[in-house]
Design a protein around this motif. Structure first.
Motif, mmCIF file in Angstrom:
data_model
loop_
_atom_site.group_PDB
_atom_site.id
_atom_site.type_symbol
_atom_site.label_atom_id
_atom_site.label_comp_id
_atom_site.label_asym_id
_atom_site.label_seq_id
_atom_site.Cartn_x
_atom_site.Cartn_y
_atom_site.Cartn_z
ATOM 1 N N THR A 35 2.262 -3.004 5.817
ATOM 2 C CA THR A 35 0.905 -3.305 6.247
ATOM 3 C C THR A 35 0.798 -2.947 7.728
ATOM 4 O OG1 THR A 35 1.381 -5.565 6.936
ATOM 5 C CG2 THR A 35 0.726 -5.240 4.612
ATOM 6 N N VAL A 36 -0.411 -2.842 8.211
ATOM 7 C CA VAL A 36 -0.612 -2.575 9.633
ATOM 8 C C VAL A 36 0.051 -3.676 10.454
ATOM 9 C CG1 VAL A 36 -2.335 -2.369 11.467
ATOM 10 C CG2 VAL A 36 -2.701 -1.208 9.284
ATOM 11 N N SER B 85 -5.048 4.434 4.819
ATOM 12 C CA SER B 85 -5.011 2.989 4.666
ATOM 13 C C SER B 85 -5.423 2.646 3.246
ATOM 14 C CB SER B 85 -5.965 2.307 5.650
ATOM 15 O OG SER B 85 -5.536 2.526 6.960
ATOM 16 N N ALA B 86 -4.664 1.754 2.658
ATOM 17 C CA ALA B 86 -4.981 1.272 1.319
ATOM 18 C C ALA B 86 -5.144 -0.236 1.410
ATOM 19 C CB ALA B 86 -3.867 1.638 0.346
ATOM 20 N N PRO B 87 -6.256 -0.779 0.943
ATOM 21 C CA PRO B 87 -6.466 -2.224 1.043
ATOM 22 C C PRO B 87 -5.493 -3.003 0.155
ATOM 23 C CG PRO B 87 -8.274 -1.191 -0.135
ATOM 24 C CD PRO B 87 -7.372 -0.096 0.314
ATOM 25 N N LEU B 88 -5.008 -4.111 0.690
ATOM 26 C CA LEU B 88 -4.148 -5.036 -0.052
ATOM 27 C C LEU B 88 -4.545 -6.434 0.374
ATOM 28 C CD1 LEU B 88 -1.642 -5.587 -1.886
ATOM 29 C CD2 LEU B 88 -0.325 -5.644 0.230
ATOM 30 N N GLU C 286 -0.064 4.118 4.325
ATOM 31 C CA GLU C 286 0.459 4.942 3.248
ATOM 32 C C GLU C 286 0.476 6.402 3.694
ATOM 33 O OE1 GLU C 286 -0.199 5.185 -1.523
ATOM 34 O OE2 GLU C 286 -1.903 4.625 -0.296
ATOM 35 N N LEU C 287 1.618 7.058 3.538
ATOM 36 C CA LEU C 287 1.738 8.462 3.898
ATOM 37 C C LEU C 287 0.924 9.321 2.936
ATOM 38 C CD1 LEU C 287 5.570 8.502 4.467
ATOM 39 C CD2 LEU C 287 3.854 8.879 6.233
ATOM 40 N N ALA D 140 -4.498 8.623 10.705
ATOM 41 C CA ALA D 140 -5.399 8.695 9.549
ATOM 42 C C ALA D 140 -6.453 9.775 9.770
ATOM 43 C CB ALA D 140 -6.058 7.335 9.305
ATOM 44 N N ASP D 141 -6.971 9.879 10.983
ATOM 45 C CA ASP D 141 -7.944 10.934 11.297
ATOM 46 C C ASP D 141 -7.335 12.322 11.109
ATOM 47 O OD1 ASP D 141 -9.835 9.013 11.914
ATOM 48 O OD2 ASP D 141 -9.613 9.237 14.102
#
Length: 95
Positions: free
Chosen positions: A35-36, A71-74, A81-82, A64-65
């Motif tokens: 997670t972040v 980013s994947a929500p959890l 996530e690569l 990410a840009d």
């Protein structure tokens, strides 16, 4: 191996170094995802300042840009996530 960042980046060179650290850590734990918040703790240590936390989050946003991570929500958090492109680039460069 955990890279700890001792202070918040203040220049483009420091920002680039922090982006490399985030990407390197994501590659190192692959196929697991962090997670972040976990990424911040691993790079900044438990005593990381709020300024440093923001710098790690900014590095993740910049990656990410550039479409190297996503980013994947959890639950209430975001996973780092690569992307397939980042994994393939890593394979080619380390090949």
């Amino acid at each position: 191996m955990t890279e700890e960042v001792s202070q918040a980046p203040s220049s483009r060179r420091d920002d680039d170094a922090l982006e490399r650290a985030v990407l390197s850590r994501a590659l190192a734990v692959r196929p697991e995802r962090l997670t972040v918040d976990e990424m911040v703790r691993e790079l900044a240590g438990k005593e990381g300042s709020e300024q440093l936390r923001e710098a790690v989050e900014r590095a993740a946003r910049r990656l990410a840009d550039a479409q190297l991570i996503q980013s994947a929500p959890l639950d209430q958090q975001e996973l780092v996530e690569l992307t397939r492109s980042a994994i393939r680039l890593h394979e080619l460069l380390d090949g």
